[in-house]
Design a protein around this motif. Structure first.
Motif, PDB file in Angstrom:
ATOM      1  N   LEU A  44      49.536  31.074  26.378  1.00 49.61           N
ATOM      2  CA  LEU A  44      49.101  29.548  27.317  1.00 49.61           C
ATOM      3  C   LEU A  44      48.063  29.376  28.393  1.00 49.61           C
ATOM      4  N   LYS A  45      49.090  30.528  29.551  1.00 49.85           N
ATOM      5  CA  LYS A  45      48.062  29.888  30.234  1.00 49.85           C
ATOM      6  C   LYS A  45      46.346  30.626  30.452  1.00 49.85           C
ATOM      7  N   ASN A  46      46.533  31.777  29.680  1.00 54.27           N
ATOM      8  CA  ASN A  46      45.681  32.842  29.839  1.00 54.27           C
ATOM      9  C   ASN A  46      44.476  30.990  28.788  1.00 54.27           C
ATOM     10  N   ARG A  47      45.083  30.643  27.777  1.00 56.75           N
ATOM     11  CA  ARG A  47      44.239  29.297  27.026  1.00 56.75           C
ATOM     12  C   ARG A  47      43.693  28.165  28.085  1.00 56.75           C
ATOM     13  N   LEU A  48      45.193  27.979  28.880  1.00 57.39           N
ATOM     14  CA  LEU A  48      44.518  27.102  29.959  1.00 57.39           C
ATOM     15  C   LEU A  48      43.223  27.098  30.686  1.00 57.39           C
ATOM     16  N   SER A  49      43.320  28.250  31.510  1.00 57.95           N
ATOM     17  CA  SER A  49      42.012  28.781  32.312  1.00 57.95           C
ATOM     18  C   SER A  49      40.764  28.502  31.232  1.00 57.95           C
ATOM     19  N   LYS A  50      41.228  29.335  30.435  1.00 53.83           N
ATOM     20  CA  LYS A  50      40.007  29.412  29.007  1.00 53.83           C
ATOM     21  C   LYS A  50      39.037  28.106  29.342  1.00 53.83           C
ATOM     22  N   ALA A  51      40.092  27.097  28.846  1.00 50.57           N
ATOM     23  CA  ALA A  51      39.484  25.458  28.263  1.00 50.57           C
ATOM     24  C   ALA A  51      39.228  24.847  29.747  1.00 50.57           C
ATOM     25  N   ARG A  52      39.617  25.201  30.384  1.00 50.68           N
ATOM     26  CA  ARG A  52      39.456  24.868  32.164  1.00 50.68           C
ATOM     27  C   ARG A  52      38.184  24.869  32.082  1.00 50.68           C
ATOM     28  N   GLY A  53      38.036  26.829  32.453  1.00 50.91           N
ATOM     29  CA  GLY A  53      36.443  26.839  32.000  1.00 50.91           C
ATOM     30  C   GLY A  53      35.359  26.277  31.135  1.00 50.91           C
ATOM     31  N   SER A  54      36.017  26.310  30.006  1.00 51.45           N
ATOM     32  CA  SER A  54      35.113  25.220  28.764  1.00 51.45           C
ATOM     33  C   SER A  54      34.354  23.994  29.289  1.00 51.45           C
ATOM     34  N   PHE A  55      35.820  23.128  29.421  1.00 53.58           N
ATOM     35  CA  PHE A  55      36.026  21.805  30.233  1.00 53.58           C
ATOM     36  C   PHE A  55      34.611  21.614  31.107  1.00 53.58           C
ATOM     37  N   VAL A  56      34.425  22.522  32.493  1.00 52.05           N
ATOM     38  CA  VAL A  56      34.004  22.873  33.757  1.00 52.05           C
ATOM     39  C   VAL A  56      32.233  23.107  33.334  1.00 52.05           C
ATOM     40  N   ARG A  57      32.571  23.834  32.561  1.00 48.64           N
ATOM     41  CA  ARG A  57      31.167  24.785  32.248  1.00 48.64           C
ATOM     42  C   ARG A  57      29.728  23.293  31.966  1.00 48.64           C
ATOM     43  N   LEU A  58      30.344  22.176  30.538  1.00 46.53           N
ATOM     44  CA  LEU A  58      30.707  21.447  29.978  1.00 46.53           C
ATOM     45  C   LEU A  58      30.395  19.856  31.433  1.00 46.53           C
ATOM     46  N   LYS A  59      30.200  20.021  32.621  1.00 47.29           N
ATOM     47  CA  LYS A  59      30.420  19.119  33.865  1.00 47.29           C
ATOM     48  C   LYS A  59      28.856  17.839  32.997  1.00 47.29           C
ATOM     49  N   THR A  60      27.525  19.063  33.043  1.00 47.71           N
ATOM     50  CA  THR A  60      26.527  18.157  33.236  1.00 47.71           C
ATOM     51  C   THR A  60      26.480  16.857  31.843  1.00 47.71           C
ATOM     52  N   ILE A  61      27.094  17.264  30.931  1.00 48.12           N
ATOM     53  CA  ILE A  61      27.399  16.647  29.363  1.00 48.12           C
ATOM     54  C   ILE A  61      28.234  15.410  29.888  1.00 48.12           C
ATOM     55  N   TRP A  62      30.184  15.662  30.486  1.00 45.79           N
ATOM     56  CA  TRP A  62      29.877  14.514  31.035  1.00 45.79           C
ATOM     57  C   TRP A  62      29.606  13.631  32.045  1.00 45.79           C
ATOM     58  N   ASN A  63      29.241  13.921  32.575  1.00 48.34           N
ATOM     59  CA  ASN A  63      28.286  13.072  33.768  1.00 48.34           C
ATOM     60  C   ASN A  63      26.869  12.405  33.228  1.00 48.34           C
ATOM     61  N   SER A  64      26.428  12.483  31.815  1.00 48.49           N
ATOM     62  CA  SER A  64      25.510  12.037  31.748  1.00 48.49           C
ATOM     63  C   SER A  64      25.841  10.494  31.184  1.00 48.49           C
ATOM     64  N   LYS A  65      24.662  10.058  31.287  1.00 47.10           N
ATOM     65  CA  LYS A  65      24.621   8.422  30.584  1.00 47.10           C
ATOM     66  C   LYS A  65      24.349   8.058  29.638  1.00 47.10           C
ATOM     67  N   SER A  66      23.729   9.471  29.474  1.00 50.75           N
ATOM     68  CA  SER A  66      22.982   9.368  27.550  1.00 50.75           C
ATOM     69  C   SER A  66      23.366   9.645  26.886  1.00 50.75           C
ATOM     70  N   VAL A  67      25.328  10.020  27.222  1.00 52.26           N
ATOM     71  CA  VAL A  67      25.518  10.630  25.864  1.00 52.26           C
ATOM     72  C   VAL A  67      26.776   9.863  25.371  1.00 52.26           C
ATOM     73  N   THR A  68      26.963   9.277  24.654  1.00 49.37           N
ATOM     74  CA  THR A  68      28.101   7.582  24.162  1.00 49.37           C
ATOM     75  C   THR A  68      29.615   9.083  24.671  1.00 49.37           C
ATOM     76  N   ARG A  69      30.305   7.508  24.824  1.00 49.92           N
ATOM     77  CA  ARG A  69      32.046   8.279  24.883  1.00 49.92           C
ATOM     78  C   ARG A  69      31.985   8.939  24.112  1.00 49.92           C
ATOM     79  N   LYS A  70      31.775   8.117  22.499  1.00 57.66           N
ATOM     80  CA  LYS A  70      32.771   9.094  21.232  1.00 57.66           C
ATOM     81  C   LYS A  70      31.936   9.845  20.973  1.00 57.66           C
ATOM     82  N   THR A  71      30.101  10.843  21.001  1.00 54.17           N
ATOM     83  CA  THR A  71      30.523  12.295  20.882  1.00 54.17           C
ATOM     84  C   THR A  71      30.898  12.902  22.284  1.00 54.17           C
ATOM     85  N   LYS A  72      30.532  12.403  23.937  1.00 57.06           N
ATOM     86  CA  LYS A  72      31.531  12.713  24.324  1.00 57.06           C
ATOM     87  C   LYS A  72      33.070  13.383  23.665  1.00 57.06           C
TER      88      LYS A  72
END
Length: 163
Positions: free
Chosen positions: A48-76
């Motif tokens: 569980l700790k390992n998977r949470l760490s990997k998921a956090r890493g995946s989320f952080v690597r997609l930071k530009t998408i989360w901050n993007s104004k051109s990508v819709t919330r639904k797509t995010k």
């Protein structure tokens, strides 16, 4: 034989294992199998700790998408479900969960959704309302559903094999 290792899970017999006359096979406390952490206790805390760490890493690597104004919330949210949630829940069927583990998973999910939907803590949005906006349910509930699905599958298989 040099690569062979042994891990006993909840074993009553503490004697060493002998293979082809070799009785000095190394016993390990934990190992990684297909990306999942397996440990002697048989639970899923390390995984569980390992998977949470990997998921956090995946989320952080997609930071530009989360901050993007051109990508819709639904797509995010779709990207979040496919690129982050699936990383987190890989192998969750074998986890031994308790309430604090449920909370840890749900807190991670809430932080991610708040970032995606641009909901600040000052906005006083409840968890229920947040999940409604994202059209999602708590991840801890999904883990429970997946575990029960595995149990019923194994029960069916066992029944078929017994016939």
């Amino acid at each position: 034989m040099e690569k062979t290792k042994v891990m006993k899970v909840n074993a009553k017999n503490q004697e060493g294992i002998t293979i082809n006359g070799l009785d000095n096979i190394e016993e390990v406390e934990a190992f990684t199998y297909l990306g999942a952490k397996m440990c002697k206790e048989g639970g899923g805390v390390k995984d569980l700790k390992n998977r949470l760490s990997k998921a956090r890493g995946s989320f952080v690597r997609l930071k530009t998408i989360w901050n993007s104004k051109s990508v819709t919330r639904k797509t995010k949210l779709k990207l979040y479900r496919t690129l982050v949630v699936l990383v987190l829940l890989y192998g969750c069927e074998t986890w031994k969960m308790n309430k604090s583990d449920d909370k840890e998973i749900d807190v991670f999910q809430n932080k991610c959704i708040r970032k995606i939907l641009e909901v600040r803590w000052q906005d006083h949005v409840s968890t229920e309302e947040l999940l409604e906006r994202a059209e999602m349910e708590p991840l801890s509930r999904d883990v429970k559903r997946r575990r029960w699905k595995l149990v019923t599958y194994l029960e069916r298989i066992t029944t078929v094999m017994m016939q």
